[in-house]
Design a protein around this motif. Structure first.
Motif, PDB file in Angstrom:
ATOM      1  N   SER A 175      13.578-110.414 -25.355  1.00 49.05           N
ATOM      2  CA  SER A 175      14.687-111.514 -25.293  1.00 49.05           C
ATOM      3  C   SER A 175      15.903-111.361 -24.526  1.00 49.05           C
ATOM      4  O   SER A 175      16.237-111.820 -23.614  1.00 49.05           O
ATOM      5  CB  SER A 175      14.894-112.290 -26.691  1.00 49.05           C
ATOM      6  N   ALA A 176      16.598-110.581 -24.931  1.00 50.46           N
ATOM      7  CA  ALA A 176      17.864-109.944 -24.115  1.00 50.46           C
ATOM      8  C   ALA A 176      17.684-108.989 -23.085  1.00 50.46           C
ATOM      9  O   ALA A 176      18.520-108.880 -22.294  1.00 50.46           O
ATOM     10  CB  ALA A 176      18.534-109.512 -25.357  1.00 50.46           C
ATOM     11  N   ALA A 177      16.440-108.336 -23.088  1.00 53.41           N
ATOM     12  CA  ALA A 177      16.199-107.484 -21.986  1.00 53.41           C
ATOM     13  C   ALA A 177      14.953-107.663 -21.321  1.00 53.41           C
ATOM     14  O   ALA A 177      14.433-108.998 -21.557  1.00 53.41           O
ATOM     15  CB  ALA A 177      16.312-106.053 -22.175  1.00 53.41           C
ATOM     16  N   GLU A 178      14.471-106.900 -20.649  1.00 57.10           N
ATOM     17  CA  GLU A 178      12.970-107.299 -19.978  1.00 57.10           C
ATOM     18  C   GLU A 178      11.778-106.671 -20.350  1.00 57.10           C
ATOM     19  O   GLU A 178      10.736-106.685 -19.780  1.00 57.10           O
ATOM     20  CB  GLU A 178      13.204-106.849 -18.419  1.00 57.10           C
ATOM     21  N   GLY A 179      11.925-106.194 -21.698  1.00 53.95           N
ATOM     22  CA  GLY A 179      10.938-105.497 -22.189  1.00 53.95           C
ATOM     23  C   GLY A 179      10.686-104.158 -21.621  1.00 53.95           C
ATOM     24  O   GLY A 179      11.630-103.736 -21.172  1.00 53.95           O
ATOM     25  N   HIS A 180       9.402-103.660 -22.007  1.00 52.95           N
ATOM     26  CA  HIS A 180       9.388-102.037 -21.580  1.00 52.95           C
ATOM     27  C   HIS A 180       9.336-102.066 -20.276  1.00 52.95           C
ATOM     28  O   HIS A 180       8.842-102.773 -19.453  1.00 52.95           O
ATOM     29  CB  HIS A 180       8.163-101.592 -22.202  1.00 52.95           C
TER      30      HIS A 180
ATOM     31  N   SER B 237      10.331-114.583 -24.530  1.00 53.88           N
ATOM     32  CA  SER B 237      10.415-113.595 -23.632  1.00 53.88           C
ATOM     33  C   SER B 237       9.776-114.002 -22.049  1.00 53.88           C
ATOM     34  O   SER B 237       9.830-113.203 -21.233  1.00 53.88           O
ATOM     35  CB  SER B 237       9.257-112.427 -23.967  1.00 53.88           C
ATOM     36  N   THR B 238       9.477-115.279 -21.801  1.00 51.95           N
ATOM     37  CA  THR B 238       9.145-115.688 -20.521  1.00 51.95           C
ATOM     38  C   THR B 238      10.073-115.469 -19.671  1.00 51.95           C
ATOM     39  O   THR B 238      11.260-116.017 -19.650  1.00 51.95           O
ATOM     40  CB  THR B 238       8.751-117.157 -20.638  1.00 51.95           C
ATOM     41  N   GLN B 239       9.721-114.829 -18.288  1.00 51.92           N
ATOM     42  CA  GLN B 239      10.524-114.723 -17.195  1.00 51.92           C
ATOM     43  C   GLN B 239      10.049-115.938 -16.256  1.00 51.92           C
ATOM     44  O   GLN B 239       9.062-115.913 -15.651  1.00 51.92           O
ATOM     45  CB  GLN B 239      10.522-113.407 -16.594  1.00 51.92           C
ATOM     46  N   ASP B 240      10.851-116.902 -16.252  1.00 47.59           N
ATOM     47  CA  ASP B 240      10.612-118.258 -15.454  1.00 47.59           C
ATOM     48  C   ASP B 240      10.388-117.922 -14.104  1.00 47.59           C
ATOM     49  O   ASP B 240       9.615-118.589 -13.084  1.00 47.59           O
ATOM     50  CB  ASP B 240      11.667-119.404 -15.622  1.00 47.59           C
ATOM     51  N   ASP B 241      11.177-117.117 -13.384  1.00 42.96           N
ATOM     52  CA  ASP B 241      10.957-116.827 -11.977  1.00 42.96           C
ATOM     53  C   ASP B 241       9.578-115.978 -11.870  1.00 42.96           C
ATOM     54  O   ASP B 241       8.803-116.324 -10.834  1.00 42.96           O
ATOM     55  CB  ASP B 241      11.827-115.685 -11.483  1.00 42.96           C
ATOM     56  N   VAL B 242       9.333-115.615 -12.906  1.00 42.76           N
ATOM     57  CA  VAL B 242       7.723-114.744 -12.781  1.00 42.76           C
ATOM     58  C   VAL B 242       6.725-115.672 -12.781  1.00 42.76           C
ATOM     59  O   VAL B 242       5.628-115.678 -11.930  1.00 42.76           O
ATOM     60  CB  VAL B 242       7.762-113.538 -13.779  1.00 42.76           C
ATOM     61  N   ALA B 243       7.027-116.588 -13.879  1.00 40.27           N
ATOM     62  CA  ALA B 243       5.859-117.597 -13.834  1.00 40.27           C
ATOM     63  C   ALA B 243       5.657-118.412 -12.617  1.00 40.27           C
ATOM     64  O   ALA B 243       4.473-118.684 -12.367  1.00 40.27           O
ATOM     65  CB  ALA B 243       6.366-118.463 -14.943  1.00 40.27           C
ATOM     66  N   ALA B 244       6.696-118.934 -12.060  1.00 40.52           N
ATOM     67  CA  ALA B 244       6.953-119.414 -10.975  1.00 40.52           C
ATOM     68  C   ALA B 244       5.984-118.767  -9.716  1.00 40.52           C
ATOM     69  O   ALA B 244       5.117-119.341  -8.938  1.00 40.52           O
ATOM     70  CB  ALA B 244       8.134-119.725 -10.334  1.00 40.52           C
TER      71      ALA B 244
END
Ligand code: ADE
Length: 418
Positions: free
Chosen positions: A342-347, A79-86
């Motif tokens: 995983s396939a979308a962005e969560g809620h 579920s990790t969004q790598d751009d958000v982590a960055a």
């Protein structure tokens, strides 16, 4: 700053998306503005193990605004969004240990890196952080004032720890707040699960037999939304009350193995293991789509399907095609992990606004009063729940009535009858 993320170069896109989510998180924004002034978390280290999304980023900003040293690792490898982590690392100075599609070893290495920061407050989504603390790093538990837990599965694990007398600090079950599970579990999971299925497959929902395994708050939301899109919805349950409720909500109810023979799309959301197993796969129609939106990837027994299959191939991102011995094809989405994250962005942010307002206020409460709490699982106080509901309504520009003095008196009395 210590961190382990995919690529800091992704920060610009991440920041834009974090700001986009923030537009729909007015309650959390109000809390952040108060935290900025009052610093109720000054100097406290908060270790959060949550899905690394734009909404979580806004929670982390809020904790930091309150004076906390807040750090984050993933609560699910996919579920990790790598751009958000960055962006969290580069733009907001928040340590993150999470890389999308990390293997199980790296997932736990990241949890341990977060624990190396010696959090005084833990924040979990699924209880992996607390579980690691209690199994591998027990010495550290004495330094933890308390924790918070986001999801049903985590609360079940923690209640089991409390019942066995092994829970070493108090935890607030954010999931149990009405402003969390009525909305996030139902409308959040309802929408984001359909979103995940559509992004993965682009399949038409209308006219399909759509089977929902489990009729808790999340299952109710998915069934409601699938019905709204024109599916013929079938519910499977083990709880007679929930089964009755599903029938009276207008759905067909039948055993899972029977439902599997007519399913076009089958979704698990029970919190239990092997809900879709060998007998279900043996029954399935050619072309059935199978996915999970429960917290852990245990609900679909993919090994059983492997045993029945002569070949497997990836046919789209997040879609694996299993060809059974007789040629029937079964499509598994997102390797059986939560399809919505995983396939979308969560809620969507508007619903996470309330969930994470609860998290922020629960962290504030735990910091202020946690030392006096019993080592047990505690609910969110009703006053916090009501305040979040009031703030959300105000942000939506919706007024409601208030009781008159006469009505209050009537409700408090018992003498007045027919
Ligand atoms: N759980 C479900 N949806 C989520 C989201 N958008 N962010 C964080 N946790 C979630």
């Amino acid at each position: 700053m210590e961190c382990d993320i995919k690529d800091q170069g992704l920060a610009e896109e991440g920041k834009l998306r974090i700001e986009w989510a923030e537009r729909e998180m007015p309650v959390l924004r109000l809390i952040r503005e108060r935290f900025e002034k009052e610093k109720p978390l000054a100097g406290v280290t908060i270790g959060a193990c949550l899905h690394v999304t734009t909404e979580t980023a806004n929670l982390m900003r809020t904790l930091k605004a309150g004076g906390a040293n807040a750090a984050l690792c993933a609560s699910n490898p996919l579920s990790t969004q790598d751009d958000v982590a960055a962006s969290l690392v580069k733009d907001y100075g928040i340590p993150v240990f999470a890389i999308n599609a990390e293997n199980s070893e790296t997932y736990y290495q990241h949890i341990n890196q977060l624990l190396d920061m010696n959090p005084q407050i833990t924040m979990d989504d699924g209880a992996d952080l607390i579980s690691t603390l209690h199994s591998e790093r027990q010495d550290q538990c004495a330094d933890v004032v308390g924790g918070t837990e986001e999801t049903t599965t985590g609360v079940i694990r923690l209640k089991s720890m409390a019942a066995q007398g092994v829970l070493r600090f108090p935890v607030i079950a954010v999931n149990d707040a009405c402003t969390k599970h009525f909305f996030d579990n139902r409308y959040g999971t309802g929408q984001s699960t359909i979103d995940g299925i559509l992004r993965a497959t682009n399949t038409l929902i209308a006219g399909k037999n759509f089977v929902v395994c489990g009729y808790g708050w999340c299952g109710r939301g998915i069934a409601m939304r699938a019905k709204g899109m024109g599916a013929s919805v079938i519910v499977t349950e083990v709880d007679p009350l929930k089964a009755l409720e599903a029938i009276m909500d207008g759905f067909r109810v039948m055993p899972g193995v029977e439902a599997s023979s007519i399913a076009d799309i089958m979704v698990t959301v029970t919190g239990d293991i092997n809900v879709i197993d060998g007998p279900h796969f043996k029954n399935m129609k050619d072309g059935a789509i199978v996915c999970n939106t429960g917290h852990f990837n245990v609900e679909i027994n993919i090994d059983a399907l492997k045993d029945l299959s002569k070949s497997v191939r990836q046919v789209r991102k997040f879609v694996e095609e299993y060809t059974q011995a007789d040629g029937r094809k079964t499509y598994i989405l997102a390797e059986g992990r939560l399809v919505n994250l995983s396939a979308a962005e969560g809620h969507p942010a508007a619903v996470m606004d309330m969930s994470f307002a609860n998290q922020a206020l629960a962290a504030e409460l735990m910091n202020a009063k946690g030392k006096g709490f019993e080592k047990a699982v505690h609910g969110v106080p009703e006053s916090i729940d009501m305040e979040i509901a009031r703030l959300k309504l105000a942000a939506m520009g919706i007024d409601i009535d208030t009781l008159t003095a006469e009505q209050e008196k009537y409700l408090a009395s018992w003498e007045m009858g027919t």
